[in-house]
Enzyme design. Sequence first.
Site, mmCIF file in Angstrom:
data_model
loop_
_atom_site.group_PDB
_atom_site.id
_atom_site.type_symbol
_atom_site.label_atom_id
_atom_site.label_comp_id
_atom_site.label_asym_id
_atom_site.label_seq_id
_atom_site.Cartn_x
_atom_site.Cartn_y
_atom_site.Cartn_z
ATOM 1 N N TYR A 1 0.821 -1.218 0.000
ATOM 2 C CA TYR A 1 0.000 0.000 0.000
ATOM 3 C C TYR A 1 0.851 1.263 0.000
ATOM 4 C CZ TYR A 1 -4.646 -1.665 -0.338
ATOM 5 O OH TYR A 1 -5.793 -2.190 -0.851
ATOM 6 N N LYS B 1 -4.041 7.797 3.159
ATOM 7 C CA LYS B 1 -5.266 7.480 3.914
ATOM 8 C C LYS B 1 -5.147 7.964 5.356
ATOM 9 C CE LYS B 1 -7.672 5.491 0.658
ATOM 10 N NZ LYS B 1 -8.635 6.330 -0.078
HETATM 11 P P1 NAP Z 1 -12.123 3.263 -8.583
HETATM 12 O O1 NAP Z 1 -13.376 2.767 -9.140
HETATM 13 O O2 NAP Z 1 -10.903 3.121 -9.424
HETATM 14 O O3 NAP Z 1 -12.333 4.763 -8.107
HETATM 15 C C1 NAP Z 1 -11.253 5.658 -7.864
HETATM 16 C C2 NAP Z 1 -11.618 6.908 -8.588
HETATM 17 O O4 NAP Z 1 -10.703 7.986 -8.303
HETATM 18 C C3 NAP Z 1 -11.571 6.692 -10.103
HETATM 19 O O5 NAP Z 1 -12.760 7.150 -10.654
HETATM 20 C C4 NAP Z 1 -10.391 7.537 -10.508
HETATM 21 O O6 NAP Z 1 -10.403 7.966 -11.846
HETATM 22 C C5 NAP Z 1 -10.574 8.678 -9.527
HETATM 23 N N1 NAP Z 1 -9.467 9.623 -9.609
HETATM 24 C C6 NAP Z 1 -8.132 9.373 -9.665
HETATM 25 N N2 NAP Z 1 -7.464 10.527 -9.852
HETATM 26 C C7 NAP Z 1 -8.402 11.525 -9.930
HETATM 27 C C8 NAP Z 1 -8.352 12.915 -10.132
HETATM 28 N N3 NAP Z 1 -7.185 13.566 -10.304
HETATM 29 N N4 NAP Z 1 -9.502 13.609 -10.143
HETATM 30 C C9 NAP Z 1 -10.700 13.008 -9.975
HETATM 31 N N5 NAP Z 1 -10.822 11.679 -9.792
HETATM 32 C C10 NAP Z 1 -9.673 10.949 -9.777
HETATM 33 O O7 NAP Z 1 -11.761 2.498 -7.222
HETATM 34 P P2 NAP Z 1 -12.517 2.420 -5.809
HETATM 35 O O8 NAP Z 1 -11.924 1.253 -5.144
HETATM 36 O O9 NAP Z 1 -13.977 2.531 -5.987
HETATM 37 O O10 NAP Z 1 -11.958 3.711 -5.074
HETATM 38 C C11 NAP Z 1 -12.801 4.688 -4.488
HETATM 39 C C12 NAP Z 1 -12.247 5.033 -3.116
HETATM 40 O O11 NAP Z 1 -12.423 3.906 -2.257
HETATM 41 C C13 NAP Z 1 -10.774 5.365 -3.091
HETATM 42 O O12 NAP Z 1 -10.525 6.415 -2.182
HETATM 43 C C14 NAP Z 1 -10.168 4.074 -2.561
HETATM 44 O O13 NAP Z 1 -8.900 4.268 -1.954
HETATM 45 C C15 NAP Z 1 -11.224 3.700 -1.547
HETATM 46 N N6 NAP Z 1 -11.172 2.328 -1.067
HETATM 47 C C16 NAP Z 1 -11.212 1.283 -1.927
HETATM 48 C C17 NAP Z 1 -11.152 -0.009 -1.443
HETATM 49 C C18 NAP Z 1 -11.176 -1.179 -2.384
HETATM 50 O O14 NAP Z 1 -10.737 -2.264 -1.990
HETATM 51 N N7 NAP Z 1 -11.645 -1.035 -3.600
HETATM 52 C C19 NAP Z 1 -11.073 -0.238 -0.066
HETATM 53 C C20 NAP Z 1 -11.052 0.839 0.796
HETATM 54 C C21 NAP Z 1 -11.099 2.126 0.292
HETATM 55 P P3 NAP Z 1 -9.350 7.222 -12.870
HETATM 56 O O15 NAP Z 1 -9.879 5.863 -13.070
HETATM 57 O O16 NAP Z 1 -9.369 8.078 -14.074
HETATM 58 O O17 NAP Z 1 -7.997 7.242 -12.190
#
Ligand code: NAP
Length: 258
Positions: free
Chosen positions: A158, A165
């Site tokens: 990570y 985070k």
């Molecule tokens: P995701 O679908 O890939 O969503 C992440 C989003 O952030 C994407 O739409 C990405 O766009 C966007 N992003 C990146 N850079 C950006 C920028 N400069 N401006 C605006 N948007 C931007 O993945 P996700 O897992 O749902 O993630 C959402 C949140 O949940 C994140 O904070 C992640 O750390 C958190 N989270 C995820 C998990 C897990 O296991 N999936 C667990 C705990 C927390 P691009 O695709 O264009 O980069």
Amino acid sequence: MYAIDLTGKHALVMGVANHRSLSWGIAQILHQAGARLCVTYAGERLKGMVEELAGGLPGVTLLECDVTRDETIDAVARRLTNDWGSLEMLVHGIAFARKEDLEGAFVATPREGFQSALDVSAFSLLNVTNRVLPLLEKGGGSIVTLSYLAAERAVPAYNVMGSAKAVLEQSVRQLAYELGPRNIRVNAISAGPVSTLAARGIRGFTDMLKKHAEKAPLKRNVTKEEVGKAALFLLSDLGSGVTGEVLYVDAGYSIMGW
Ligand code: NAP
């Protein structure tokens, strides 16, 4: 029975990349509860995919917003000011770290990679909040961001995302303190691993999913729908007494000692 009816309420949901996105899970639940939605995506590249998804949720406004470009955040704020005049819910589901900074040694993270991960994944919560603050004040707004256990534990691979985070969770507490007197609540959901685009950028993620399910008390992983339901609680009047919290939606994994 307490019915959750968000009719007449407005939600800005940021960070939808595709149907797997946690933000999309939240958007779907808020839509079912009757909220009016504005969904943002990071760039032109995602437009077609997000338009296709939004086709299933009539009335949703779709806007591009790259949080590294303040003018795109301001454009969203202007549009919501014109169209809605208030904002009751803000969902921040945005994170980014460069591939090379997730693959190499954490100790060797270069300044640029560190700054970029913290800028997009943590600073953006403050920056977006600040730029839509007048709308949130009118709405008595509730903000939810998405975190992960790497904020407080060492998690292999990570790297800088764990640092981001940690800053994000501290920012939730500081914002909750500062904005509470203005009737704005700020909380985080610490979600267990869900297979999304961002998560798959973490080395060994598939193995991690398996081990997480084995160790979690519920003996499984969580779904984006479960993250959506927890967000509904925090964003709606059901969570009216909760601010500055990190709510674990992880099938209980975080309580385990080994
Ligand atoms: P995701 O679908 O890939 O969503 C992440 C989003 O952030 C994407 O739409 C990405 O766009 C966007 N992003 C990146 N850079 C950006 C920028 N400069 N401006 C605006 N948007 C931007 O993945 P996700 O897992 O749902 O993630 C959402 C949140 O949940 C994140 O904070 C992640 O750390 C958190 N989270 C995820 C998990 C897990 O296991 N999936 C667990 C705990 C927390 P691009 O695709 O264009 O980069």
